[in-house]
Design a protein around this motif. Structure first.
Motif, PDB file in Angstrom:
ATOM      1  N   LEU A  65     -28.797 -10.725  66.445  1.00 18.37           N
ATOM      2  CA  LEU A  65     -29.248 -11.527  65.494  1.00 18.37           C
ATOM      3  C   LEU A  65     -29.153 -10.800  64.091  1.00 18.37           C
ATOM      4  CD1 LEU A  65     -31.535 -13.551  64.803  1.00 18.37           C
ATOM      5  CD2 LEU A  65     -33.502 -11.871  65.367  1.00 18.37           C
ATOM      6  N   ALA A  66     -28.787  -9.511  63.816  1.00 14.00           N
ATOM      7  CA  ALA A  66     -28.593  -8.773  62.854  1.00 14.00           C
ATOM      8  C   ALA A  66     -27.057  -9.589  62.281  1.00 14.00           C
ATOM      9  CB  ALA A  66     -28.227  -7.324  62.643  1.00 14.00           C
ATOM     10  N   LYS A  67     -26.333  -9.577  63.247  1.00 15.66           N
ATOM     11  CA  LYS A  67     -24.892 -10.300  62.672  1.00 15.66           C
ATOM     12  C   LYS A  67     -25.103 -11.718  62.282  1.00 15.66           C
ATOM     13  CE  LYS A  67     -20.174 -10.447  63.197  1.00 15.66           C
ATOM     14  NZ  LYS A  67     -19.747 -10.805  61.726  1.00 15.66           N
ATOM     15  N   PHE A  68     -26.023 -12.448  63.104  1.00 17.02           N
ATOM     16  CA  PHE A  68     -26.412 -14.013  62.656  1.00 17.02           C
ATOM     17  C   PHE A  68     -26.827 -13.883  61.298  1.00 17.02           C
ATOM     18  CE2 PHE A  68     -29.235 -17.300  61.989  1.00 17.02           C
ATOM     19  CZ  PHE A  68     -28.543 -18.418  62.880  1.00 17.02           C
ATOM     20  N   GLU A  69     -27.708 -12.979  60.878  1.00 18.59           N
ATOM     21  CA  GLU A  69     -28.346 -13.092  59.534  1.00 18.59           C
ATOM     22  C   GLU A  69     -27.182 -12.688  58.534  1.00 18.59           C
ATOM     23  OE1 GLU A  69     -31.101 -13.779  58.805  1.00 18.59           O
ATOM     24  OE2 GLU A  69     -32.143 -14.058  60.845  1.00 18.59           O
ATOM     25  N   SER A  70     -26.633 -11.528  58.841  1.00 18.20           N
ATOM     26  CA  SER A  70     -25.464 -11.278  57.783  1.00 18.20           C
ATOM     27  C   SER A  70     -24.251 -12.348  57.545  1.00 18.20           C
ATOM     28  CB  SER A  70     -24.637 -10.006  58.476  1.00 18.20           C
ATOM     29  OG  SER A  70     -23.658  -9.637  57.870  1.00 18.20           O
ATOM     30  N   ASP A  71     -23.920 -12.878  58.838  1.00 16.74           N
ATOM     31  CA  ASP A  71     -23.079 -14.239  58.555  1.00 16.74           C
ATOM     32  C   ASP A  71     -23.767 -15.177  57.942  1.00 16.74           C
ATOM     33  OD1 ASP A  71     -21.312 -12.811  60.299  1.00 16.74           O
ATOM     34  OD2 ASP A  71     -21.386 -13.935  61.793  1.00 16.74           O
ATOM     35  N   TRP A  72     -24.809 -15.620  58.133  1.00 16.51           N
ATOM     36  CA  TRP A  72     -25.573 -16.635  57.321  1.00 16.51           C
ATOM     37  C   TRP A  72     -25.711 -16.414  55.854  1.00 16.51           C
ATOM     38  CZ3 TRP A  72     -26.434 -21.359  56.953  1.00 16.51           C
ATOM     39  CH2 TRP A  72     -27.391 -22.197  56.312  1.00 16.51           C
ATOM     40  N   THR A  73     -26.003 -15.039  55.598  1.00 22.05           N
ATOM     41  CA  THR A  73     -25.851 -14.712  54.023  1.00 22.05           C
ATOM     42  C   THR A  73     -24.687 -14.865  53.363  1.00 22.05           C
ATOM     43  OG1 THR A  73     -27.837 -13.152  54.614  1.00 22.05           O
ATOM     44  CG2 THR A  73     -26.566 -13.037  52.381  1.00 22.05           C
ATOM     45  N   ALA A  74     -23.546 -14.277  54.129  1.00 17.01           N
ATOM     46  CA  ALA A  74     -22.464 -14.464  53.613  1.00 17.01           C
ATOM     47  C   ALA A  74     -21.821 -16.075  53.550  1.00 17.01           C
ATOM     48  CB  ALA A  74     -21.309 -13.754  54.565  1.00 17.01           C
ATOM     49  N   ALA A  75     -22.190 -16.788  54.321  1.00 21.60           N
ATOM     50  CA  ALA A  75     -21.845 -17.996  54.373  1.00 21.60           C
ATOM     51  C   ALA A  75     -22.551 -18.950  53.453  1.00 21.60           C
ATOM     52  CB  ALA A  75     -22.178 -18.745  55.736  1.00 21.60           C
ATOM     53  N   THR A  76     -23.808 -18.658  53.161  1.00 21.64           N
ATOM     54  CA  THR A  76     -24.482 -19.478  52.233  1.00 21.64           C
ATOM     55  C   THR A  76     -23.860 -18.867  50.847  1.00 21.64           C
ATOM     56  OG1 THR A  76     -26.343 -17.835  52.135  1.00 21.64           O
ATOM     57  CG2 THR A  76     -26.422 -19.938  53.402  1.00 21.64           C
ATOM     58  N   THR A  77     -23.571 -17.711  50.507  1.00 24.10           N
ATOM     59  CA  THR A  77     -23.169 -17.233  49.222  1.00 24.10           C
ATOM     60  C   THR A  77     -21.851 -17.789  49.087  1.00 24.10           C
ATOM     61  OG1 THR A  77     -24.430 -15.152  49.414  1.00 24.10           O
ATOM     62  CG2 THR A  77     -22.317 -15.064  48.074  1.00 24.10           C
ATOM     63  N   GLN A  78     -20.718 -17.971  49.898  1.00 25.34           N
ATOM     64  CA  GLN A  78     -19.669 -18.307  49.973  1.00 25.34           C
ATOM     65  C   GLN A  78     -19.570 -19.770  49.528  1.00 25.34           C
ATOM     66  OE1 GLN A  78     -16.962 -17.882  53.181  1.00 25.34           O
ATOM     67  NE2 GLN A  78     -15.335 -18.874  52.160  1.00 25.34           N
ATOM     68  N   GLU A  82     -18.188 -21.096  46.065  1.00 22.88           N
ATOM     69  CA  GLU A  82     -16.885 -22.461  46.147  1.00 22.88           C
ATOM     70  C   GLU A  82     -17.406 -23.813  45.978  1.00 22.88           C
ATOM     71  OE1 GLU A  82     -15.109 -21.611  49.913  1.00 22.88           O
ATOM     72  OE2 GLU A  82     -14.596 -19.638  49.331  1.00 22.88           O
ATOM     73  N   TYR A  83     -18.987 -24.105  45.915  1.00 25.58           N
ATOM     74  CA  TYR A  83     -19.402 -25.305  45.808  1.00 25.58           C
ATOM     75  C   TYR A  83     -18.651 -26.072  46.989  1.00 25.58           C
ATOM     76  CZ  TYR A  83     -20.620 -24.048  41.020  1.00 25.58           C
ATOM     77  OH  TYR A  83     -21.383 -23.562  39.919  1.00 25.58           O
ATOM     78  N   SER A  84     -19.031 -25.715  48.183  1.00 23.36           N
ATOM     79  CA  SER A  84     -18.411 -26.437  49.194  1.00 23.36           C
ATOM     80  C   SER A  84     -19.239 -26.135  50.615  1.00 23.36           C
ATOM     81  CB  SER A  84     -16.906 -25.751  49.840  1.00 23.36           C
ATOM     82  OG  SER A  84     -16.701 -26.178  50.981  1.00 23.36           O
ATOM     83  N   LEU A  85     -19.490 -27.058  51.214  1.00 22.16           N
ATOM     84  CA  LEU A  85     -20.482 -27.137  52.558  1.00 22.16           C
ATOM     85  C   LEU A  85     -19.787 -26.203  53.730  1.00 22.16           C
ATOM     86  CD1 LEU A  85     -22.537 -30.198  52.406  1.00 22.16           C
ATOM     87  CD2 LEU A  85     -23.174 -27.855  51.890  1.00 22.16           C
ATOM     88  N   MET A  86     -18.264 -26.181  53.571  1.00 28.07           N
ATOM     89  CA  MET A  86     -17.663 -25.796  54.649  1.00 28.07           C
ATOM     90  C   MET A  86     -17.779 -24.507  55.163  1.00 28.07           C
ATOM     91  SD  MET A  86     -15.743 -28.047  55.533  1.00 28.07           S
ATOM     92  CE  MET A  86     -14.725 -27.416  56.992  1.00 28.07           C
ATOM     93  N   PRO A  87     -18.339 -23.359  54.362  1.00 23.97           N
ATOM     94  CA  PRO A  87     -18.623 -22.233  55.028  1.00 23.97           C
ATOM     95  C   PRO A  87     -19.744 -22.264  55.951  1.00 23.97           C
ATOM     96  CG  PRO A  87     -17.953 -21.626  52.741  1.00 23.97           C
ATOM     97  CD  PRO A  87     -18.062 -23.285  52.951  1.00 23.97           C
ATOM     98  N   ALA A  88     -20.865 -23.202  55.580  1.00 22.85           N
ATOM     99  CA  ALA A  88     -22.047 -23.359  56.269  1.00 22.85           C
ATOM    100  C   ALA A  88     -21.802 -24.060  57.521  1.00 22.85           C
ATOM    101  CB  ALA A  88     -23.153 -23.842  55.397  1.00 22.85           C
TER     102      ALA A  88
END
Length: 146
Positions: A65-78, A82-88
């Motif tokens: 779950l901690a990795k999930f949250e970290s990945d989600w934060t990084a994806a939304t930031t990216q 980048e003004y892109s939905l691709m990371p999400a």
């Protein structure tokens, strides 16, 4: 080509099985790792959206779950930067596939064994067989959900 493919798959599975036996790990026929062995998934497959995936990850492995949250934060930031939905989209696809495998404990254990062989085995044929089996596990997990 059709007659050769089952033979190649069978040979790859034997090489991977041999590598697992040398490492002292249990073996498993990947083709029977989903529904045929009577095993039921731990959780139903969630929708492909972050909140549903988070709930499934929390039930399957609280440590992940901690990795999930970290990945989600990084994806939304990216995505924002980048003004892109691709990371999400990538995030959702990655974690949906993770849940698709992890909800079947035997299949997940087999995937981890194959990943170890790819990372640690000095035998090139065993690494190739394990990599092919990883691909098959991911394909089977995804197809078992449709």
């Amino acid at each position: 080509m059709r007659t050769i493919l089952p033979l190649i798959t069978h040979v790859r599975a034997e090489v991977c099985q041999d590598a697992l036996m040398r490492l002292g790990r249990p073996t498993l026929d990947v083709m029977t790792a989903t529904r045929e062995d009577g095993q039921q998934p731990i959780v139903p497959l969630p929708e492909r959206e972050p909140a549903a995936l988070r709930a499934a990850v929390a039930k399957l492995d609280t440590a992940a779950l901690a990795k999930f949250e970290s990945d989600w934060t990084a994806a939304t930031t990216q995505a924002r930067d980048e003004y892109s939905l691709m990371p999400a989209r990538y995030f959702v696809e990655h974690w949906w596939n993770w849940v698709a495998v992890e909800r079947w404990p035997v299949l997940a254990a087999r995937l981890r064994d194959c990943e170890r062989i790819v990372a640690e085995s000095p035998d090139r044929n065993a690494r190739r067989a394990a990599a092919a089996e990883i691909s098959e596990i991911l394909r089977r997990a995804e197809s078992a959900t449709r």
